[in-house]
Write a protein that holds these residues in place. Structure first.
Motif, mmCIF file in Angstrom:
data_model
loop_
_atom_site.group_PDB
_atom_site.id
_atom_site.type_symbol
_atom_site.label_atom_id
_atom_site.label_comp_id
_atom_site.label_asym_id
_atom_site.label_seq_id
_atom_site.Cartn_x
_atom_site.Cartn_y
_atom_site.Cartn_z
ATOM 1 N N TYR A 1 0.591 -7.131 -0.582
ATOM 2 C CA TYR A 1 1.018 -5.673 -0.542
ATOM 3 C C TYR A 1 1.841 -5.718 -1.725
ATOM 4 O O TYR A 1 2.952 -6.486 -1.704
ATOM 5 N N ALA A 2 1.836 -4.801 -2.789
ATOM 6 C CA ALA A 2 2.836 -4.755 -3.840
ATOM 7 C C ALA A 2 3.545 -3.419 -3.627
ATOM 8 O O ALA A 2 2.962 -2.340 -4.306
ATOM 9 N N HIS B 1 2.592 0.376 -5.079
ATOM 10 C CA HIS B 1 1.737 0.731 -3.804
ATOM 11 C C HIS B 1 0.489 0.578 -4.124
ATOM 12 O O HIS B 1 -0.406 1.482 -3.873
ATOM 13 N N LEU B 2 0.071 -0.901 -4.144
ATOM 14 C CA LEU B 2 -1.220 -1.252 -4.347
ATOM 15 C C LEU B 2 -1.361 -2.800 -3.625
ATOM 16 O O LEU B 2 -0.521 -3.358 -3.247
ATOM 17 N N LEU B 3 -2.656 -3.141 -3.424
ATOM 18 C CA LEU B 3 -3.234 -4.285 -2.621
ATOM 19 C C LEU B 3 -3.590 -5.149 -3.901
ATOM 20 O O LEU B 3 -4.446 -4.683 -4.708
ATOM 21 N N GLU B 4 -3.204 -6.334 -3.999
ATOM 22 C CA GLU B 4 -3.660 -7.235 -4.885
ATOM 23 C C GLU B 4 -4.698 -8.301 -4.094
ATOM 24 O O GLU B 4 -4.102 -9.187 -3.291
ATOM 25 N N ALA B 5 -5.747 -8.555 -4.470
ATOM 26 C CA ALA B 5 -6.735 -9.253 -3.813
ATOM 27 C C ALA B 5 -6.481 -10.579 -4.138
ATOM 28 O O ALA B 5 -6.696 -11.090 -5.394
ATOM 29 N N ARG B 6 -6.301 -11.455 -3.335
ATOM 30 C CA ARG B 6 -6.163 -12.459 -3.577
ATOM 31 C C ARG B 6 -7.365 -13.890 -2.981
ATOM 32 O O ARG B 6 -7.342 -14.804 -3.751
ATOM 33 N N ALA B 7 -7.854 -13.556 -2.110
ATOM 34 C CA ALA B 7 -9.003 -14.187 -1.793
ATOM 35 C C ALA B 7 -10.003 -13.306 -0.966
ATOM 36 O O ALA B 7 -9.531 -12.356 -0.261
ATOM 37 N N THR B 8 -11.404 -13.569 -1.024
ATOM 38 C CA THR B 8 -12.321 -12.778 -0.233
ATOM 39 C C THR B 8 -13.326 -14.042 0.366
ATOM 40 O O THR B 8 -13.521 -14.965 -0.060
ATOM 41 N N PRO C 1 13.680 -9.864 1.454
ATOM 42 C CA PRO C 1 12.802 -11.261 1.319
ATOM 43 C C PRO C 1 11.607 -11.186 2.067
ATOM 44 O O PRO C 1 10.593 -11.992 1.799
ATOM 45 N N THR C 2 11.188 -10.069 2.665
ATOM 46 C CA THR C 2 10.042 -9.922 3.521
ATOM 47 C C THR C 2 8.910 -9.462 2.438
ATOM 48 O O THR C 2 9.018 -8.411 1.878
ATOM 49 N N GLU C 3 7.648 -10.181 2.558
ATOM 50 C CA GLU C 3 6.355 -10.055 1.867
ATOM 51 C C GLU C 3 5.287 -9.491 3.017
ATOM 52 O O GLU C 3 5.373 -10.274 3.965
ATOM 53 N N ALA C 4 4.438 -8.590 2.371
ATOM 54 C CA ALA C 4 3.305 -8.471 3.516
ATOM 55 C C ALA C 4 2.035 -8.745 2.928
ATOM 56 O O ALA C 4 1.760 -8.525 1.702
ATOM 57 N N HIS C 5 1.113 -9.316 3.673
ATOM 58 C CA HIS C 5 -0.322 -9.458 3.485
ATOM 59 C C HIS C 5 -1.209 -8.826 4.460
ATOM 60 O O HIS C 5 -0.886 -8.898 5.505
ATOM 61 N N VAL C 6 -2.258 -8.477 4.032
ATOM 62 C CA VAL C 6 -3.272 -7.938 4.973
ATOM 63 C C VAL C 6 -4.640 -8.558 4.834
ATOM 64 O O VAL C 6 -5.179 -8.747 3.773
ATOM 65 N N LEU C 7 -5.334 -8.883 5.883
ATOM 66 C CA LEU C 7 -6.784 -9.178 5.811
ATOM 67 C C LEU C 7 -7.582 -8.119 6.720
ATOM 68 O O LEU C 7 -7.192 -7.723 7.904
ATOM 69 N N PHE C 8 -8.490 -7.681 5.935
ATOM 70 C CA PHE C 8 -9.428 -6.612 6.602
ATOM 71 C C PHE C 8 -10.781 -6.477 5.807
ATOM 72 O O PHE C 8 -10.928 -7.339 4.739
ATOM 73 N N GLU C 9 -11.644 -5.849 6.690
ATOM 74 C CA GLU C 9 -12.919 -5.742 6.347
ATOM 75 C C GLU C 9 -13.207 -4.648 5.237
ATOM 76 O O GLU C 9 -12.668 -3.703 5.225
ATOM 77 N N ASP C 10 -13.707 -4.998 3.939
ATOM 78 C CA ASP C 10 -13.415 -4.154 2.808
ATOM 79 C C ASP C 10 -14.359 -3.035 3.359
ATOM 80 O O ASP C 10 -15.683 -3.008 3.508
ATOM 81 N N PRO C 11 -13.471 -1.711 3.201
ATOM 82 C CA PRO C 11 -14.504 -0.542 3.571
ATOM 83 C C PRO C 11 -15.439 -0.049 2.614
ATOM 84 O O PRO C 11 -16.447 0.390 2.780
ATOM 85 N N PRO D 1 -3.277 -13.127 -12.717
ATOM 86 C CA PRO D 1 -4.028 -11.883 -12.681
ATOM 87 C C PRO D 1 -4.795 -11.631 -11.329
ATOM 88 O O PRO D 1 -5.390 -12.828 -11.079
ATOM 89 N N SER D 2 -4.910 -11.050 -10.612
ATOM 90 C CA SER D 2 -5.566 -10.521 -9.516
ATOM 91 C C SER D 2 -6.020 -9.139 -9.376
ATOM 92 O O SER D 2 -5.330 -7.988 -9.950
ATOM 93 N N PRO D 3 -7.127 -8.775 -8.896
ATOM 94 C CA PRO D 3 -7.902 -7.595 -8.920
ATOM 95 C C PRO D 3 -6.934 -6.618 -7.934
ATOM 96 O O PRO D 3 -6.431 -6.847 -6.810
ATOM 97 N N ALA D 4 -6.465 -5.482 -8.665
ATOM 98 C CA ALA D 4 -5.392 -4.613 -7.892
ATOM 99 C C ALA D 4 -6.268 -3.279 -7.517
ATOM 100 O O ALA D 4 -7.218 -2.900 -8.103
ATOM 101 N N THR D 5 -6.067 -2.926 -6.337
ATOM 102 C CA THR D 5 -6.545 -1.572 -5.557
ATOM 103 C C THR D 5 -5.312 -0.683 -5.329
ATOM 104 O O THR D 5 -4.725 -0.816 -4.367
ATOM 105 N N PRO D 6 -5.187 0.351 -6.132
ATOM 106 C CA PRO D 6 -4.185 1.206 -5.876
ATOM 107 C C PRO D 6 -4.562 1.933 -4.625
ATOM 108 O O PRO D 6 -5.735 2.233 -4.250
ATOM 109 N N LEU D 7 -3.463 2.231 -4.009
ATOM 110 C CA LEU D 7 -3.683 3.158 -2.752
ATOM 111 C C LEU D 7 -3.505 4.605 -2.894
ATOM 112 O O LEU D 7 -2.694 5.001 -3.534
#
Length: 616
Positions: free
Chosen positions: A171-172, A176-183, A150-160, A80-86
């Motif tokens: 990125y799932a 179309h959502l972001l799964e927060a894996r670490a802060t 085969p390509t997976e994408a990950h994003v590091l950003f300042e939480d708006p 389980p990881s916190p999901a942010t729908p886009l």
């Protein structure tokens, strides 16, 4: 039932064509290929020669048949990881398609969930669902060999919503959502996100998704897909007023920490076990591990250059080992087949440290030459990227206009429009500017149906510093003549006149699609000198460059109202023989075909995501 469908990297149907060999539907047999050139001690060159398809010795080693019961899940999730729908769809900010190449980018949009959604929705998201009978499958904005992704994408950003922290998310695309894996605390963010940087986007590959179908040749295709994704992200970023540039001074170890390859993912297998189980079917969950490929820095276009300190960035990434990571990766298959040469080669071509003096720099933003108005359909850039499809067949009749042909090739030039007397080389035009090295990839074109242009074999020199070397390495009876009416800034040469349709079909594993388009091409890279001069780590990067070029061909074809397809199955040394290339100085890395598609009316298209007024 979710099934694989062909996307790019066409594989031909079972057929006989004496004296050339019949070919299996999955484009391979268990017979090893036999390279015409003797491989050097370079692991990359050895792998490359080992995985060549050969007219005489068969196809690169692979499964021979598809194990449908173990088809890999195309969607990786961490639960389980916190999901942010886009936002779906993101707020519109349409950019006319030609403006991508002929105008500077629009004013930069600030980072927000809306702008992140826009970036991903127009680069790496689903573009549609397809259905035929009992089968349903998804398509994506970024193309992939065999639609295997085969390509997976990950994003590091300042939480708006909470600027005091940085968020690292996976990125799932299915939802179309972001799964927060670490802060982590934003604190002094300058090491990881030097201002005015917007975000870091990282790409990784799951080799098993490709190896399931393509066996040992899969490493090539995974890196094609990385290139397609790089171009897709760079183009989507440009519509937001953002620039994108590889953080190529990071080591593979740095990238592994950033992506979290050891966090919630299968543990690696001992090297001796990999060799022991190679080619055998059974549970091998470690083949589902992510391989870190690269990271991109996203920042406002035209702004001051971000001050990237690779030493500080590497030190900051070491702290990722101590973060609290959330989520465990889902299993993709029950059983696996291990192709040990993929993992051995991937290890050998890792980049362990920056090159001496390597730093981060941004090229001046160059636009591309424009021939005339009205060559393109009246579409926005966002419409073109989301309508892009890989053709499964060409009609063999459509004739492309010469101006369209020349305009497409002008957009394939890495430096864009150069001043009189200038030469193509540095990659400063979109989307090639995402790559920090000078162009190493050229194109041998088989022209079949272009009005006003004789049929024949042509060559596009994308780095004119290579011209003399190419001319010396290739057949000495080639013309090297400038076609009539060719724009002054386009380094295109006719090598020989004649109908090349059958030849294009034969060298592309007997696939008619290579001869039924308006033109097809092979991407020819400077090969062994690059590995010798820079290092083994350039091997995947050469394929990335071909994928970036391929993405331009895809979008250009759709923007003029036709289609295209990447071709990963071709007889490597037969291509070299046609051109007269006799050693590893230059190698063919990717093929493509452009023409009018034949649409299968039996396949129903459904929206990518539910939305207002959509019941899917």
């Amino acid at each position: 039932m979710l099934l694989l469908r062909r996307c790019c990297h066409h594989v031909p149907p079972r057929r006989a064509a004496p004296p050339l060999p019949a070919i299996h539907r999955v484009a391979m047999s268990s017979a090893p290929a036999s390279p015409s050139a003797t491989p050097s001690s370079s692991p990359a060159a050895e792998y490359h020669c080992r995985t060549k398809h050969s007219l005489t010795a068969g196809y690169a080693r692979g499964p021979g048949r598809l194990d449908w019961a173990n088809q890999p899940n195309p969607f990786l999730r961490f639960s389980p990881s916190p999901a942010t729908p886009l936002p779906n769809p993101p707020p519109p900010a349409p950019v006319p398609y030609p403006a991508l190449f002929h105008a500077p980018p629009p004013p930069p949009r600030p980072l927000s969930l809306d702008s992140l959604s826009d970036l991903l929705f127009h680069s790496l998201a689903l573009s549609a669902w397809k259905s035929a009978g009992a089968s349903t499958w998804s398509l994506r904005v970024n193309p992939s060999s065999g639609n295997l992704h085969p390509t997976e994408a990950h994003v590091l950003f300042e939480d708006p919503r909470e600027p005091s922290r940085l968020v690292f998310s996976h990125y799932a695309p299915r939802d179309h959502l972001l799964e927060a894996r670490a802060t982590l605390s934003a604190g002094d963010r300058s090491a990881l996100l030097p201002r005015p940087a917007t975000a870091v986007l990282a790409l990784s590959s799951v080799f098993w998704r490709e190896a399931w179908k393509y066996g040992e040749r899969a490493l090539r295709y995974c890196n094609h897909d990385v290139g397609h994704a790089l171009a897709a992200v760079a183009l989507a970023a440009a519509t937001l007023g953002w620039d994108a540039r590889l953080l190529d001074g990071l080591s593979d170890q740095d990238l592994g920490r950033l992506v979290g390859v050891d966090k919630g993912c299968p543990a690696p297998a001992p090297a001796d076990k990999i060799k022991m189980v190679s080619g055998k079917k059974g549970p091998a969950p470690w083949v589902e591990r992510q391989h870190p490929d690269c990271a991109l820095l996203l920042f406002p276009a035209g702004s001051e250059e971000p001050e990237v300190d690779y030493g500080r960035m590497s030190d900051a990434l070491r702290e990722f080992d101590e973060l609290e990571w959330v989520g465990k990766a889902n299993a993709l298959s029950k059983d696996h087949v291990v192709w040990d040469v993929i993992y051995k080669t991937a290890e050998a071509v890792k980049k362990h440290q920056p090159m001496p003096g390597e730093g981060f720099s941004v090229s001046p933003w160059n636009t591309s030459s424009k021939l005339s108005e009205g060559l393109y359909k009246d579409l926005t850039a966002q419409e073109v990227v989301r309508r892009r499809r890989s053709a499964v067949d060409m009609d063999g009749e459509h004739v492309m206009g010469k101006e369209e042909f020349y305009q497409i090739l002008l957009h394939c030039l890495p430096s864009g429009e150069v001043s009189p007397g200038g030469r193509q080389g540095p990659q400063s035009a979109l989307p090639f500017r995402v790559l920090p090295w000078d162009a190493e990839v050229h194109a041998a074109l088989f022209v079949h149906r272009v009005s006003g242009l004789p049929k024949g074999l042509y060559f596009l020199v994308r780095n004119e510093e290579h011209f003399d070397t190419l001319r010396h390495a290739m057949r000495q009876d080639f013309e090297w003549a400038r076609p009539e009416g060719c724009p002054d800034g386009l380094p295109l040469y006719r090598l020989m006149k004649g109908d090349c349709q059958r030849l294009a079909m034969q060298i592309s594993c007997m696939q008619d699609i290579a001869s039924h388009g308006c033109f097809s091409l092979g991407m020819i890279a400077r090969f062994e000198p690059v590995l010798d001069d820079k290092g083994e780590w350039m091997y995947p990067r050469l394929f990335w460059e071909t994928g970036v070029l391929g993405q331009v061909l895809y979008l250009e074809a759709h923007a003029v109202g036709i289609s295209a397809t990447g071709i990963g199955c071709y007889f490597d040394d037969a291509v070299h023989e046609v051109l007269g290339l006799k050693d590893l100085e230059f190698q063919s890395l990717y093929h493509f075909t452009v023409g009018a598609p034949v649409v299968d009316r039996r396949i129903m298209s459904l929206p990518a995501y539910p939305g207002p007024g959509i019941d899917a």
